[in-house]
Design a protein around this motif. Structure first.
Motif, PDB file in Angstrom:
ATOM      1  N   GLU A  16      38.966  42.110  36.195  1.00  0.00           N
ATOM      2  CA  GLU A  16      38.181  40.879  36.171  1.00  0.00           C
ATOM      3  C   GLU A  16      37.015  40.985  35.197  1.00  0.00           C
ATOM      4  O   GLU A  16      36.669  40.017  34.520  1.00  0.00           O
ATOM      5  N   ASP A  17      36.416  42.156  35.126  1.00  0.00           N
ATOM      6  CA  ASP A  17      35.284  42.340  34.204  1.00  0.00           C
ATOM      7  C   ASP A  17      35.753  42.244  32.754  1.00  0.00           C
ATOM      8  O   ASP A  17      35.114  41.571  31.929  1.00  0.00           O
ATOM      9  N   ILE A  18      36.877  42.886  32.439  1.00  0.00           N
ATOM     10  CA  ILE A  18      37.387  42.844  31.063  1.00  0.00           C
ATOM     11  C   ILE A  18      37.829  41.424  30.708  1.00  0.00           C
ATOM     12  O   ILE A  18      37.575  40.936  29.591  1.00  0.00           O
ATOM     13  N   LYS A  19      38.468  40.733  31.655  1.00  0.00           N
ATOM     14  CA  LYS A  19      38.877  39.338  31.402  1.00  0.00           C
ATOM     15  C   LYS A  19      37.657  38.454  31.142  1.00  0.00           C
ATOM     16  O   LYS A  19      37.694  37.565  30.287  1.00  0.00           O
ATOM     17  N   GLN A  20      36.576  38.717  31.885  1.00  0.00           N
ATOM     18  CA  GLN A  20      35.359  37.940  31.672  1.00  0.00           C
ATOM     19  C   GLN A  20      34.767  38.234  30.300  1.00  0.00           C
ATOM     20  O   GLN A  20      34.287  37.325  29.610  1.00  0.00           O
ATOM     21  N   ARG A  21      34.837  39.484  29.886  1.00  0.00           N
ATOM     22  CA  ARG A  21      34.318  39.855  28.566  1.00  0.00           C
ATOM     23  C   ARG A  21      35.165  39.226  27.451  1.00  0.00           C
ATOM     24  O   ARG A  21      34.646  38.867  26.397  1.00  0.00           O
ATOM     25  N   ILE A  22      36.460  39.081  27.708  1.00  0.00           N
ATOM     26  CA  ILE A  22      37.321  38.380  26.751  1.00  0.00           C
ATOM     27  C   ILE A  22      36.950  36.905  26.716  1.00  0.00           C
ATOM     28  O   ILE A  22      36.832  36.298  25.650  1.00  0.00           O
ATOM     29  N   SER A  23      36.743  36.334  27.904  1.00  0.00           N
ATOM     30  CA  SER A  23      36.363  34.915  27.994  1.00  0.00           C
ATOM     31  C   SER A  23      35.046  34.643  27.286  1.00  0.00           C
ATOM     32  O   SER A  23      34.842  33.578  26.692  1.00  0.00           O
ATOM     33  N   ASN A  24      34.126  35.625  27.325  1.00  0.00           N
ATOM     34  CA  ASN A  24      32.806  35.483  26.693  1.00  0.00           C
ATOM     35  C   ASN A  24      32.828  35.846  25.209  1.00  0.00           C
ATOM     36  O   ASN A  24      31.771  35.886  24.562  1.00  0.00           O
ATOM     37  N   ASN A  25      34.038  36.136  24.685  1.00  0.00           N
ATOM     38  CA  ASN A  25      34.219  36.499  23.268  1.00  0.00           C
ATOM     39  C   ASN A  25      33.587  37.832  22.898  1.00  0.00           C
ATOM     40  O   ASN A  25      33.383  38.120  21.715  1.00  0.00           O
ATOM     41  N   GLU A  26      33.285  38.650  23.904  1.00  0.00           N
ATOM     42  CA  GLU A  26      32.855  40.020  23.589  1.00  0.00           C
ATOM     43  C   GLU A  26      34.037  40.783  23.001  1.00  0.00           C
ATOM     44  O   GLU A  26      33.876  41.598  22.094  1.00  0.00           O
ATOM     45  N   PHE A  27      35.223  40.522  23.551  1.00  0.00           N
ATOM     46  CA  PHE A  27      36.474  41.013  22.990  1.00  0.00           C
ATOM     47  C   PHE A  27      37.272  39.795  22.544  1.00  0.00           C
ATOM     48  O   PHE A  27      37.503  38.882  23.332  1.00  0.00           O
ATOM     49  N   ARG A  28      37.688  39.784  21.290  1.00  0.00           N
ATOM     50  CA  ARG A  28      38.441  38.660  20.744  1.00  0.00           C
ATOM     51  C   ARG A  28      39.899  39.060  20.505  1.00  0.00           C
ATOM     52  O   ARG A  28      40.214  40.254  20.483  1.00  0.00           O
ATOM     53  N   PRO A  29      40.797  38.063  20.338  1.00  0.00           N
ATOM     54  CA  PRO A  29      42.196  38.398  20.053  1.00  0.00           C
ATOM     55  C   PRO A  29      42.323  39.386  18.905  1.00  0.00           C
ATOM     56  O   PRO A  29      41.642  39.260  17.880  1.00  0.00           O
ATOM     57  N   SER A  30      43.154  40.397  19.120  1.00  0.00           N
ATOM     58  CA  SER A  30      43.444  41.483  18.167  1.00  0.00           C
ATOM     59  C   SER A  30      42.383  42.574  18.166  1.00  0.00           C
ATOM     60  O   SER A  30      42.554  43.593  17.491  1.00  0.00           O
ATOM     61  N   ASP A  31      41.265  42.398  18.895  1.00  0.00           N
ATOM     62  CA  ASP A  31      40.272  43.468  19.018  1.00  0.00           C
ATOM     63  C   ASP A  31      40.850  44.613  19.838  1.00  0.00           C
ATOM     64  O   ASP A  31      41.583  44.384  20.815  1.00  0.00           O
ATOM     65  N   MET A  32      40.483  45.837  19.475  1.00  0.00           N
ATOM     66  CA  MET A  32      40.922  46.986  20.242  1.00  0.00           C
ATOM     67  C   MET A  32      39.975  47.211  21.418  1.00  0.00           C
ATOM     68  O   MET A  32      38.756  47.179  21.268  1.00  0.00           O
TER      69      MET A  32
END
Length: 241
Positions: A16-32
């Motif tokens: 859930e934390d990683i999904k939230q970070r993706i949602s917040n654009n901390e991690f973007r598509p194709s980011d490692m």
């Protein structure tokens, strides 16, 4: 971060934390994503707990792995409503994406028994067999194999099928499309499908078989498609009777 006193499993909290970070654009598509070691240190949990969280997200299509490279954020899946009959080109246009096709084969063949029955034509009557790779913004999304009666569309050409067949049928041939019967099941990509879709062999794909009809009830098409399960999902509104 995670709460070790929470009744929620730690791997779930990490997901859930990683999904939230993706949602917040901390991690973007194709980011490692950081390595398991880095995440276990950051969350102060075992690598096994992190691995379970990562594996779950890979299985969901949130992340994807590349052997020898790491784990990356997947592109957001395209949602395809199960209500309404539209072409791939129309679907992509609605989403502001550029649809394109690569023609693998275009030939006239004798209709196999299952195809002739679904098209209500004589067994071994001539049909077009068309195989295409469908792209959205230059990324392979699906492999489609279409079967259409030659007698119904005698002027069909390779140039036409590189565009939208439905546009040709309705706008050029003036034959309005009415409905379709569709079957969807989960399967895995064989070596050839994986190569065409640029995914690992045995990756999950959505196999779809559709029988389409004109408004007067005449069957005009059978389509057998394999969609990338990491890039596509189907949604439906369900009502209680």
């Amino acid at each position: 971060m995670i709460d070790k006193k929470s009744p929620l499993p730690m791997y779930y909290q990490i997901e859930e934390d990683i999904k939230q970070r993706i949602s917040n654009n901390e991690f973007r598509p194709s980011d490692m994503i950081p390595s398991e070691r880095e995440l276990s240190e950051s969350y102060e949990v075992s690598r096994m707990t992190v691995r379970q969280a990562m594996t779950n997200m890979v299985n969901e299509g949130v992340l994807f792995r590349e052997k020898g490279k790491g784990t990356f954020v997947a592109d957001e899946k395209i949602e395809q409503p199960l209500q309404g009959l539209t072409s791939f080109t129309e679907d992509m246009k609605k989403r502001g994406m550029e649809a394109s096709s690569k023609l693998i084969s275009f030939e006239k063949v004798a209709a196999p028994l299952d195809i002739s029955r679904k098209l209500a034509i004589e067994e071994e009557a001539d049909v077009y067999q068309i195989q295409r790779i469908r792209y959205a913004d230059q990324k392979p999304m699906a492999i489609e194999k279409n079967f259409l009666p030659v007698a119904m569309f005698p002027g069909l050409s390779e140039a036409i099928v590189l565009g939208s067949l439905y546009h040709y049928i309705e706008q050029t041939k003036k034959q309005p499309i009415g409905k379709a019967n569709q079957m969807i099941e989960a399967t895995t990509a064989d070596e050839n499908q994986a190569s065409l879709l640029d995914i690992p062999t045995d990756s999950a794909v959505l196999y779809i078989e559709r029988n389409s009809f004109l408004t007067d009830g005449t069957p005009f098409e059978v389509v057998k498609s394999s969609y990338r399960a990491d890039r596509y999902k189907f949604i439906s509104d369900i009502y209680r009777a």
